[in-house]
Write an enzyme that holds these catalytic residues in place. Structure first.
Site, PDB file in Angstrom:
ATOM      1  N   CYS A 258       0.813  -1.222   0.000  1.00 53.19           N
ATOM      2  CA  CYS A 258       0.000   0.000   0.000  1.00 53.19           C
ATOM      3  C   CYS A 258       0.844   1.268   0.000  1.00 53.19           C
ATOM      4  O   CYS A 258       0.309   2.369  -0.112  1.00 53.19           O
ATOM      5  CB  CYS A 258      -0.941  -0.011   1.193  1.00 53.19           C
ATOM      6  SG  CYS A 258      -1.993  -1.465   1.220  1.00 53.19           S
TER       7      CYS A 258
ATOM      8  N   ASN B 138     -10.527  -0.303   0.464  1.00 55.91           N
ATOM      9  CA  ASN B 138      -9.066  -0.199   0.478  1.00 55.91           C
ATOM     10  C   ASN B 138      -8.556  -0.853  -0.798  1.00 55.91           C
ATOM     11  O   ASN B 138      -8.594  -2.072  -0.924  1.00 55.91           O
ATOM     12  CB  ASN B 138      -8.528  -0.901   1.720  1.00 55.91           C
ATOM     13  CG  ASN B 138      -7.014  -0.915   1.796  1.00 55.91           C
ATOM     14  OD1 ASN B 138      -6.332  -0.745   0.794  1.00 55.91           O
ATOM     15  ND2 ASN B 138      -6.487  -1.128   2.996  1.00 55.91           N
TER      16      ASN B 138
ATOM     17  N   HIS C 137      -3.053   6.858   1.961  1.00 55.22           N
ATOM     18  CA  HIS C 137      -3.501   5.518   1.575  1.00 55.22           C
ATOM     19  C   HIS C 137      -4.822   5.264   2.286  1.00 55.22           C
ATOM     20  O   HIS C 137      -4.967   5.518   3.487  1.00 55.22           O
ATOM     21  CB  HIS C 137      -2.463   4.468   1.981  1.00 55.22           C
ATOM     22  CG  HIS C 137      -3.021   3.087   2.041  1.00 55.22           C
ATOM     23  ND1 HIS C 137      -3.705   2.523   0.987  1.00 55.22           N
ATOM     24  CD2 HIS C 137      -3.034   2.147   3.030  1.00 55.22           C
ATOM     25  CE1 HIS C 137      -4.099   1.304   1.324  1.00 55.22           C
ATOM     26  NE2 HIS C 137      -3.710   1.058   2.564  1.00 55.22           N
TER      27      HIS C 137
END
Lengths: 347, 80
Positions: A113, A292, A262
């Site tokens: 990520c 996500n 993120h």
């Protein structure tokens, strides 16, 4: 020398998976998913769509929006946790799927990520050294294909969505519109926590077999997350990275107009915003709609911020990311007049 | 003994979790007092109230699972 983000793009699968649809598959309620994560829905790729397919769309959109031709791209950097294959990486596949891109270097970076920050630092270095003049970076995920649909994995499966985002780094700002001047990038790693967020198999670290029936039976091919550890470290390290990059640039959080983090978890972002004393209006949040999206999430958030007109000339932008490894970091950019081209149409 | 500020935090978390503080060797996680997010705030309170800094290497949930483990951790950290 200076490097600029001169164009951005994104691609998102059509299929929307709401909490109402996902909850029963995981044996939890949709309300629980939302209260635990801030996520209301996510996008899932279809059976015939891979991470490289999504990435190729995002990359093509980015190049098209820049007004440049694919032939001018001379470096491709890709980030994913859900590659089409174990070998080769996703970047060579994307190179082959975007018509016009030549036989340029195309590499994967596996920083999960945190991919955007590592890609940005590499792209900045390539441009500043003169080794490349047009570097396309992308993050892409089709991670829904690897998510177990059961109660035991609900806390992981509820989080993740699919999508891709890309950006173009060049030595000059674009001629029209806006660009983002990359002012600073700092990234870190602490491998002592590598196994707190991991997909262990297939791999050479699991004994004599790369992938065995026993490993499959044990679920070693599935993502495993020590949630408490990840969140503890993420909040601290994101806060500290922000503080450090601001301090070394003589800035305070009040000097930042837009924070692009993120999109890990809505509750984590709230904690971070509280610790940074940052009003919610300054943080770009889209995980309520996209979940996500792993290495793609900061790319997609940047694209959305541009599309929504949040990147005004003169604005300072702070990127923050944390991922498996652990990897984390921050980047600072300034919006300058010129053109970040935009014209991206998620599929 | 943990400082009153730490106990107050745990008491409040217990109230919000509609439970009460468990025995010192019972899990704060399993008893519903601390979760992934309140743990972050708990560590911040612990550092402030105990005047310690939790090193990254020690930032592991198991160090904060029970009141007795927290007390041991604070004692150990202060000696360093």
């Amino acid at each position: 020398m200076t490097a600029y983000i001169t164009s951005v793009g994104a691609a998102l699968p059509e299929r929307v998976v709401t909490n109402a649809e996902l909850g029963p598959m995981l044996g939890v309620s949709g309300e629980w998913i939302e209260s635990s994560s801030g996520i209301k829905q996510r996008r899932w790729a279809g059976a015939e769509t891979s991470a490289s397919d999504l990435a190729a769309m995002a990359v093509a959109n980015t190049i098209s929006a820049s007004g440049d031709s694919p032939e001018r791209v001379d470096y491709l950097i890709g980030c994913t946790m859900s590659p089409d294959y174990q070998v080769p990486g996703v970047a060579p596949l994307v190179q082959s799927k975007v018509p016009g891109i030549g036989a340029i270097p195309a590499l994967d970076i596996r920083t999960a990520c945190c991919g955007l920050l590592y890609a940005l630092q590499l792209a900045q270095g390539l441009v500043n050294s003169g080794a490349a003049g047009s570097v396309v970076c992308f993050g892409a995920e089709a991670q829904s294909k690897g998510l177990p649909l059961d109660r035991a994995h609900a806390e992981i499966t509820m989080l993740f969505g699919d999508g891709a985002g890309a950006l173009l780094v060049q030595p000059q700002a674009a001629a029209t519109g806006i660009s983002l001047r990359i002012d600073d990038v700092m990234v870190f790693t602490d491998g002592a926590f590598a196994r707190d967020l991991v997909v262990r198999a297939p791999g050479s670290g699991n004994g004599s077999a790369w992938l065995s029936p026993e490993q499959l039976e044990a679920g070693m091919h599935l993502p495993r997350m020590e949630g408490k550890s990840v969140i503890l470290h993420a909040v601290r390290k994101l806060y500290e990275a922000a503080a450090e990059i601001l301090a070394r640039n003589g800035l305070s959080v009040n000097d930042i107009d837009v924070v692009i983090p993120h999109q890990a978890n809505g509750n984590l972002l709230k904690l971070l915003a509280k610790r940074m004393e940052l009003g919610p209006d300054r943080m770009v949040v889209n995980l309520d709609r996209f979940g996500n999206t792993g290495s793609a999430s900061a790319f997609i958030a940047l694209w959305e911020a541009k599309m929504e007109g949040r990147l005004k000339p003169g604005a300072r932008v702070l990127f923050l990311a944390f991922g498996a490894g652990f990897t984390w970091g921050a980047a600072l950019a300034s919006v300058v007049p010129g053109p970040v081209a935009v014209a991206l149409q998620p599929d | 003994m943990l400082p009153q500020g730490v106990i107050t935090f745990l008491d409040r978390a217990a109230t919000e979790g509609r439970t009460s503080l468990p025995d010192r060797d019972c899990s704060l996680f399993l008893s519903g007092i601390l979760d992934s997010f309140t743990l972050v705030e708990f560590v911040t309170v612990l550092e402030k109230e105990c005047g310690i800094r939790v090193d990254d290497a020690e930032l592991r949930p198991e160090n904060f699972d029970t009141i007795s483990k927290v007390e041991d951790f604070v004692r150990r950290t202060r000696k360093q």
